[in-house]
Design an enzyme around this catalytic site. Structure first.
Site: not given
Lengths: 348, 444
Positions: B248, B179
């Site tokens: 998450h 990322e």
């Protein structure tokens, strides 16, 4: 300092290795030698003056000088095509801008935080850009310029403009994880980028062998099959010779290349660095034996350029730097309303 | 004893699916690992494997059945011990319930601002986002999309479905799992003049990349005195999904909305998702575009044709007179449900969808407050230093004289999101809590 370019032990392919191994000390014409001398001297004198202005309080914050490393930016960027190839670097960016022909006045005025500065006084020493020159900064977060430069290279390939990106970073930044994320994608997508590690021996105050398990930085790309070459960064002709090979390789669609330039900074990491981590003798030794500007002087003498010609250049450079400093000291600060401009481009 | 085969949940958020095809028939002997059926979720078609050995006794849900709820018994197997014995009486076929989700799509809201009164078509948020990207990619070659699994896999949440086929690998780019690296590459590409759309599989993973979003993308225009722009869209699902645990399940809206130089958009319905994503891609500024996984599969009416909606404008999704409920993203659906319930109690709530969180439409908030004099902010996210606290501050600073009661916030509990189903439910904002807060604010 290394003698001649050294090829990484594990280049991507032997054929690429052999082409890269051909990098030789550049045979400059007298005019080119004079140009190198002039450009390097401009950086040195500019930086010396910046150091003075810092001491006088005209420049604030962080100010990282490039003194000692001049041959790197000048040798490498002389091999690029301005307006086509892009350059990006970290916070020690003054030299790279001067080497790309950006007006010393607007750089110095940025250092003093004036409206006439290249970033309107809102960027400062570490944050300067010239999209006109395809110079994309000037980035203050150590290592961030490596993926950003890879993005510029992605743009060159995407738009097919034939340009290459040169992304500079230091031996300190070379330990950032994002550098290797960028290496991976640059190699995977065969992006036209030259990763340039300016190894000046110290990451701020930490010597490379105290921070790096692999101190031969040109080997750092081998896990990604990125070939690397190690170059004596104190010899502008060696730098230029290696740059020519590198630019040809990358422009030829072979994917990225890593260059390690062995160099040295004479000043502290920034203006506030007491430099207790190394001895005066060490610095003095490099200055006396390896100074890049003195080396070009010797090359110029060898081709018959006399002292008078060099003195004329010295005088011209002093004049340019003095004018830049005057401009930077006397230009007005940004108007208060500039506080609120350029936050966003659009209106919403 | 017959073993019941139940409709499996094939993703954390799957509540129902289509039983596309049976690959076995009654009387077939199956063993562990045999493929019994193909089941379609809104994201993918999955193969359903046998775990138990035995003979297919009865198929209870025929192939082609849509909206089969997770947990519905779809077939029975008789084990080896039962061989020869009369098949145990299978439970009566469970009627397939109508596809009602536990959080039903709220009652039709006011039509989107774009071409009002024009023809509309039903579309999921997922399709709306995909269409927005495709339309912008058709219009401008500089637009490309990159991220993990966006191309060949068709998107981890199928938002980029079909884009590779139409635009090819030059413009729809699968990245490694990296990322920080690809956020930086996207940002650099934007600085160089392209218009990247960077998809994060979830914004939780963008934590790895937040330096480039904030330090590289958001600040460059300012630091360069307006010289170097960064027209990029960072998009992906944000906020709590379903049972995926604390790492998450986080709403990053307040993080990004606190950064000058960024545009932050968090749409709720499909029309806004489409119109605002198109606006985001066209914007010359860096945009953080926060989607919500739980909303991807919801369908809404979307105006047919070109819709590009204004950034920075809130929308009144339900007009009311007694109290204003301000929300964004998935909170809007909850607020609309709460408003319907409150209406039955005689409280007429106005619901405002902020849509853009930076720049925030203060005017819309304050105008509504001036009409209703009471406000509740609903946010699927932590209460501390939230969008809710920002709205409350705006009301204090610029709407104080209009307030008949303190502004209330209804947020998630101030804890990392737990995994256990009951605890997760306790942690996340819901309709009863909104209803209760509105009653208190209205002194009922």
């Amino acid at each position: 300092m290394a003698k001649g370019p050294i090829l990484a032990k594990a280049p991507a392919k032997a054929s690429e290795g052999s082409a890269l191994a051909q990098a030789k000390r550049y045979k400059a014409s007298q005019d080119e030698l004079l140009r190198f001398y002039r450009d390097m001297l401009l950086i040195r004198r500019f930086e010396e003056r910046a150091g003075q202005l810092y001491g006088l309080g005209f420049i604030g914050g962080f100010c990282h000088l490039y003194i000692g490393q001049e041959a790197v930016a000048v040798g490498l960027q002389s091999a690029l095509t301005p307006g086509k190839d892009s350059v990006i670097t970290g916070y020690r960016d003054h030299g790279h801008m001067l080497a790309y022909g950006i007006d010393p006045k607007v750089i110095m005025a940025e250092l003093t935080g004036r409206a006439a500065g290249i970033s309107l006084g809102k960027g400062g020493s570490m944050h300067m850009f010239s999209t006109e020159h395809r110079f994309y900064g000037g980035h203050g977060i150590v290592g961030a310029q490596v993926p950003l430069g890879t993005g510029l290279a992605f743009g060159h390939k995407y738009s097919g403009d034939g340009g290459v990106c040169m992304a500079y970073f230091g031996d300190g930044a070379a330990n950032q994880g994002q550098v290797y994320e960028a290496f991976n994608m640059a190699a995977l997508w065969k992006l036209p980028i030259i990763f340039v590690i300016e190894n000046n021996g110290y990451a701020m105050g930490t010597k490379v062998d105290r921070s790096s398990a692999e101190t031969d930085f040109h080997l750092r790309g081998t896990a990604f099959r990125i070939p690397g070459i190690q170059v004596n960064g104190m010899d502008v002709l060696e730098v230029r010779g290696a740059a020519n090979v590198a630019v040809d390789y990358v422009r030829g669609g072979n994917g990225p290349l890593l260059m390690e330039l062995k160099t040295y900074r004479y000043r502290g990491h920034s203006m506030s660095d007491p430099a207790k981590y190394r001895s005066r003798e060490e610095v003095q030794d490099v200055r006396e034996k390896s100074d890049a500007i003195e080396a070009v002087k010797r090359d110029l003498a060898a081709v018959g350029v006399d002292e008078e010609a060099l003195k004329a250049i010295d005088k011209e450079i002093r004049q340019i730097v003095a004018e830049a400093a005057d401009f930077a000291e006397s230009s007005p600060e940004p108007a208060p309303h500039e506080l609120y401009t350029d936050v966003l481009v659009g209106t919403y | 004893m017959a073993i019941e085969l139940k409709m499996p949940a094939l993703s954390p958020t799957m509540e129902e699916g289509t039983l596309a095809k049976w690959l076995v028939k009654t009387g077939d002997v199956v063993k562990s690992g045999d493929i019994l059926a193909e089941i379609e979720t809104d994201k993918a078609t999955m193969e359903f494997e046998a775990v138990d050995e035995g003979t297919i006794a009865e198929i209870l849900v025929p192939e082609g059945s849509e909206g089969v709820r997770v947990g519905t018994v779809i077939a029975t197997i008789t084990g080896e011990g039962d061989a020869g014995a009369p098949a145990a009486k299978a439970p009566a076929p469970v009627p397939v319930p109508p596809p009602a989700s536990p959080r039903p799509a709220p009652p039709a809201s006011a039509a989107p601002e774009a071409p009002s009164g024009g023809p509309t078509a039903k579309m999921t948020v997922r399709e709306a986002l995909r269409d927005a990207m495709a339309e912008e990619m058709r219009a401008d070659d500089r637009v490309f999309v990159m991220g993990e699994e966006v191309a060949e896999y068709q998107g981890a949440y199928k938002v980029t479905q079909g884009l590779l086929e139409e635009f090819g690998p030059r413009r729809v780019i699968d990245t490694p799992i990296t990322e920080y690296g690809f956020a930086g590459i996207g940002t650099g590409a934007a600085m160089g003049g392209l218009r990247p759309i960077v998809e994060f599989m979830t914004f939780n993973f963008a934590m790895q990349a937040i330096d480039h979003i904030i330090n590289s993308a958001a600040k460059t225009n300012y630091m360069s005195g307006g010289q170097m722009r960064c027209p990029i869209v960072f998009r992906g699902p944000n906020g709590a999904a379903s049972r995926v645990g604390a790492q998450h399940s986080q709403n990053y809206a307040p993080w990004y909305a606190s950064v000058p130089g960024l545009i932050v958009i968090a749409p709720y319905d499909a029309a806004d998702a489409k119109g605002l994503l198109r606006a985001a891609i066209q914007s010359p500024d860096p945009v953080v575009f926060l989607e919500n996984e739980l909303v991807y599969g919801r369908s809404f009416e979307v105006p047919v044709g070109d819709i590009v909606l204004p950034i920075g404008k809130a929308r009144t999704v339900r007009a009311g007179t007694d109290v204003t409920i301000v929300s964004y993203s998935i909170g809007v659906g909850l607020s609309l449900e709460a408003a319907e319930q409150l209406a039955s109690e005689g409280i007429d709530a106005e619901v405002i969808d902020l849509r853009t969180l930076r720049p925030l439409d203060k005017t819309a908030v304050l105008e509504s407050l001036a009409r209703t004099n009471r406000m509740v902010v609903v946010e699927e996210g932590w209460p501390t230093c939230s969008i809710a606290t920002e709205i409350i501050a705006i009301c204090m600073e610029d709407g104080f004289d209009d307030l008949d009661a303190p502004v209330a916030r209804v947020c998630d509990e101030d804890v990392p999101l737990p995994y256990a189903a009951n605890l997760e439910k306790l942690a996340i904002v819901d309709v009863p809590r909104i209803v209760a807060a509105v009653r208190r604010t209205c002194n009922r």
